[in-house]
Structures are given as structure tokens and as C-alpha cells.
Design a protein around this motif. Structure first.
Motif, PDB file in Angstrom:
ATOM      1  N   PHE A  87     -31.734  -1.506  10.670  1.00 34.92           N
ATOM      2  CA  PHE A  87     -30.846  -2.493  11.283  1.00 34.92           C
ATOM      3  C   PHE A  87     -31.566  -3.842  11.402  1.00 34.92           C
ATOM      4  CE2 PHE A  87     -29.543  -4.709  15.190  1.00 34.92           C
ATOM      5  CZ  PHE A  87     -28.222  -4.981  14.874  1.00 34.92           C
ATOM      6  N   VAL A  88     -32.782  -3.815  11.921  1.00 38.13           N
ATOM      7  CA  VAL A  88     -33.556  -5.048  12.092  1.00 38.13           C
ATOM      8  C   VAL A  88     -33.793  -5.718  10.739  1.00 38.13           C
ATOM      9  CG1 VAL A  88     -35.806  -5.984  12.784  1.00 38.13           C
ATOM     10  CG2 VAL A  88     -34.637  -4.341  14.253  1.00 38.13           C
ATOM     11  N   GLN A  89     -34.174  -4.932   9.734  1.00 39.93           N
ATOM     12  CA  GLN A  89     -34.438  -5.487   8.406  1.00 39.93           C
ATOM     13  C   GLN A  89     -33.169  -6.079   7.788  1.00 39.93           C
ATOM     14  OE1 GLN A  89     -36.165  -2.226   6.245  1.00 39.93           O
ATOM     15  NE2 GLN A  89     -38.206  -2.521   7.126  1.00 39.93           N
ATOM     16  N   THR A  90     -32.042  -5.422   7.966  1.00 38.48           N
ATOM     17  CA  THR A  90     -30.783  -5.909   7.395  1.00 38.48           C
ATOM     18  C   THR A  90     -30.374  -7.243   8.024  1.00 38.48           C
ATOM     19  OG1 THR A  90     -30.051  -3.649   6.953  1.00 38.48           O
ATOM     20  CG2 THR A  90     -28.347  -5.364   6.998  1.00 38.48           C
ATOM     21  N   ILE A  91     -30.406  -7.294   9.349  1.00 38.02           N
ATOM     22  CA  ILE A  91     -30.040  -8.540  10.035  1.00 38.02           C
ATOM     23  C   ILE A  91     -31.030  -9.645   9.676  1.00 38.02           C
ATOM     24  CG2 ILE A  91     -29.753  -9.662  12.285  1.00 38.02           C
ATOM     25  CD1 ILE A  91     -27.499  -7.693  11.485  1.00 38.02           C
ATOM     26  N   ASP A  92     -32.324  -9.310   9.641  1.00 45.33           N
ATOM     27  CA  ASP A  92     -33.341 -10.301   9.271  1.00 45.33           C
ATOM     28  C   ASP A  92     -33.108 -10.842   7.869  1.00 45.33           C
ATOM     29  OD1 ASP A  92     -34.644 -10.224  11.691  1.00 45.33           O
ATOM     30  OD2 ASP A  92     -36.338  -9.028  10.985  1.00 45.33           O
ATOM     31  N   THR A  93     -32.727  -9.982   6.942  1.00 45.81           N
ATOM     32  CA  THR A  93     -32.467 -10.401   5.567  1.00 45.81           C
ATOM     33  C   THR A  93     -31.265 -11.353   5.505  1.00 45.81           C
ATOM     34  OG1 THR A  93     -33.370  -8.343   4.688  1.00 45.81           O
ATOM     35  CG2 THR A  93     -31.929  -9.596   3.229  1.00 45.81           C
ATOM     36  N   LEU A 110     -21.553 -19.488  14.953  1.00 48.84           N
ATOM     37  CA  LEU A 110     -22.783 -19.615  15.727  1.00 48.84           C
ATOM     38  C   LEU A 110     -22.932 -18.424  16.664  1.00 48.84           C
ATOM     39  CD1 LEU A 110     -25.194 -21.220  17.181  1.00 48.84           C
ATOM     40  CD2 LEU A 110     -23.392 -21.998  18.722  1.00 48.84           C
ATOM     41  N   ALA A 111     -21.890 -18.124  17.423  1.00 50.75           N
ATOM     42  CA  ALA A 111     -21.950 -17.025  18.381  1.00 50.75           C
ATOM     43  C   ALA A 111     -22.194 -15.688  17.685  1.00 50.75           C
ATOM     44  CB  ALA A 111     -20.663 -16.979  19.203  1.00 50.75           C
ATOM     45  N   ILE A 112     -21.557 -15.481  16.542  1.00 51.18           N
ATOM     46  CA  ILE A 112     -21.703 -14.214  15.823  1.00 51.18           C
ATOM     47  C   ILE A 112     -23.103 -14.076  15.225  1.00 51.18           C
ATOM     48  CG2 ILE A 112     -20.929 -12.934  13.771  1.00 51.18           C
ATOM     49  CD1 ILE A 112     -18.091 -14.115  14.396  1.00 51.18           C
ATOM     50  N   THR A 113     -23.554 -15.088  14.495  1.00 50.27           N
ATOM     51  CA  THR A 113     -24.866 -14.972  13.840  1.00 50.27           C
ATOM     52  C   THR A 113     -26.006 -14.927  14.857  1.00 50.27           C
ATOM     53  OG1 THR A 113     -25.000 -17.381  13.520  1.00 50.27           O
ATOM     54  CG2 THR A 113     -24.121 -16.058  11.684  1.00 50.27           C
ATOM     55  N   LEU A 114     -25.887 -15.706  15.914  1.00 48.71           N
ATOM     56  CA  LEU A 114     -26.929 -15.712  16.940  1.00 48.71           C
ATOM     57  C   LEU A 114     -26.929 -14.386  17.709  1.00 48.71           C
ATOM     58  CD1 LEU A 114     -29.135 -17.649  17.837  1.00 48.71           C
ATOM     59  CD2 LEU A 114     -27.529 -18.627  19.471  1.00 48.71           C
ATOM     60  N   SER A 115     -25.761 -13.818  17.942  1.00 47.52           N
ATOM     61  CA  SER A 115     -25.675 -12.501  18.600  1.00 47.52           C
ATOM     62  C   SER A 115     -26.295 -11.410  17.738  1.00 47.52           C
ATOM     63  CB  SER A 115     -24.227 -12.133  18.908  1.00 47.52           C
ATOM     64  OG  SER A 115     -23.690 -12.977  19.867  1.00 47.52           O
ATOM     65  N   LEU A 116     -25.973 -11.430  16.448  1.00 44.49           N
ATOM     66  CA  LEU A 116     -26.550 -10.422  15.553  1.00 44.49           C
ATOM     67  C   LEU A 116     -28.071 -10.521  15.502  1.00 44.49           C
ATOM     68  CD1 LEU A 116     -23.993 -10.395  12.602  1.00 44.49           C
ATOM     69  CD2 LEU A 116     -24.435  -8.564  14.248  1.00 44.49           C
ATOM     70  N   GLN A 117     -28.580 -11.744  15.373  1.00 49.24           N
ATOM     71  CA  GLN A 117     -30.033 -11.899  15.350  1.00 49.24           C
ATOM     72  C   GLN A 117     -30.620 -11.533  16.711  1.00 49.24           C
ATOM     73  OE1 GLN A 117     -31.871 -12.434  12.561  1.00 49.24           O
ATOM     74  NE2 GLN A 117     -33.601 -11.946  13.887  1.00 49.24           N
ATOM     75  N   GLY A 118     -29.894 -11.837  17.788  1.00 52.69           N
ATOM     76  CA  GLY A 118     -30.339 -11.441  19.124  1.00 52.69           C
ATOM     77  C   GLY A 118     -30.427  -9.933  19.256  1.00 52.69           C
ATOM     78  N   LEU A 119     -29.445  -9.215  18.721  1.00 53.44           N
ATOM     79  CA  LEU A 119     -29.494  -7.751  18.738  1.00 53.44           C
ATOM     80  C   LEU A 119     -30.690  -7.230  17.934  1.00 53.44           C
ATOM     81  CD1 LEU A 119     -25.707  -6.880  18.340  1.00 53.44           C
ATOM     82  CD2 LEU A 119     -27.146  -6.515  20.372  1.00 53.44           C
TER      83      LEU A 119
END
Length: 181
Positions: free
Chosen positions: A9-15, A148-157
Motif C-alpha cells: 500500500f505504501v509503495q503504491t501510494i508513493d509511486t 488536493l484533499a484526495i491526494t493529500l489524504s492518500l499520501q497521509g494514509l
């Protein structure tokens, strides 16, 4: 199994964040070239177009709104480093976990829901620029707030999961935040 899923999950969001950040970086170059063109046309040839000037504002919005998650991933947001710089990696992970859960995610959720009607009403009327010759895409520009809210939330997760893994000593991926080994 759960640790593998968490790392994946972390790698996917980071990518995704990394690709988005690199695309935004190219838009920054385009924005600079466009601004240069506007200045040359205006002061060199006495020419100007409202739509061209508004497009710089749109690019500016894209860079900031879609670049926020990339900045979070690379730990580039403003923080008071008086104490943070002296913390151990586990203390930093605990503080980052607390900040993400208590501050980042609630703010992102609030931004999303408070902006939803604003953006939807703009889409409903297909809002365009009030200026003659302006861009007819105001509704797309306003949609950046939700992105902004979606991408920042995903990276926050992803940061929350990363910090939990760090605190539990189960972080298998030894790459640093920038992806370099």
C-alpha cells in the motif's frame, strides 16, 4: 501477510505521488515559459490575452494543489525543527503519526466536504471566467480543491502506515522517503 499488504500500500501510494509530483514539476516549467511569453508579448509587442494570463493562474493552482502530496512524501512541509531534528527515528515516526492522524487527515476530510458543494455547483453551471476572453474552465480549476484533499489524504494514509511500520520495527522497505537506496 498484513505487513506485506501494508508495505505494498505504501509503495503504491508513493509511486502515484511520485509520478504526480514529476508531472507537476514539468507543469512548473511550462508555467514559467508561459509567463515569460506573456511578458515578452505584452511589453515587446503590446499584445495580451486574458485567457493566456488566466492559464498561468490555473497552472499555479495545479502546481500547489497537486504538489502538496509530493511535498508531504518528501517531508518538505514547514515544521518547527527545534526539537524534531534531535529526535530519534522512532520519536519522529511517533510525532509524524500523531500529526497525520490528529491534524492532517481531519483537515483533508474537512476541506473535501466543505468544498464539495462549492465544486459541484461550479460543475452544475459549467462555470467560466467572468472576463471577456477568459477561460471557460473555472469548474475544472475549482475541482483541484477536491483533488488536493484526495491526494493529500492518500499520501497521509501512506505516511501513517509507514510510521506504524517504523514503530513496530516491521518496515521491510529500507528505502528512504525519496525512494533512493
Amino acid at each position: 501477510m498484513l505487513l506485506t499488504l501494508a508495505n505494498k500500500f505504501v509503495q503504491t501510494i508513493d509511486t502515484i505521488t511520485e509520478l504526480l509530483g514529476k508531472a507537476v514539476a514539468w507543469l512548473t516549467l511550462l508555467m514559467v515559459l508561459l509567463t515569460f511569453s506573456i511578458v515578452v508579448l505584452r511589453y515587446g509587442f503590446n499584445l495580451g490575452w486574458i485567457g493566456m494570463q488566466e492559464s498561468v493562474l490555473y497552472f499555479h493552482g495545479i502546481v500547489f494543489m497537486l504538489g502538496a502530496a509530493y511535498t508531504l512524501k518528501h517531508d518538505g512541509h514547514v515544521r518547527v525543527d527545534i526539537f524534531y531534528q534531535k529526535y530519534s527515528p522512532k520519536q519522529k515516526a511517533l510525532l509524524n503519526l500523531f500529526g497525520s492522524v490528529i491534524l492532517l487527515l481531519p483537515v483533508c476530510i474537512f476541506i473535501f466536504f466543505i468544498s464539495l458543494d462549492y465544486v459541484l455547483s461550479s460543475w452544475n453551471i459549467m462555470e467560466s471566467s467572468p472576463e471577456a476572453g477568459g477561460l471557460p474552465l473555472v469548474y475544472l480549476n475549482k475541482s483541484l480543491i477536491l483533488l488536493l484533499a484526495i491526494t493529500l489524504s492518500l499520501q497521509g494514509l501512506a505516511e501513517i502506515v509507514r510510521n506504524i511500520l517504523m514503530l513496530s520495527d516491521n518496515l521491510r522497505d529500507t528505502e528512504n522517503r525519496t525512494g533512493a537506496k
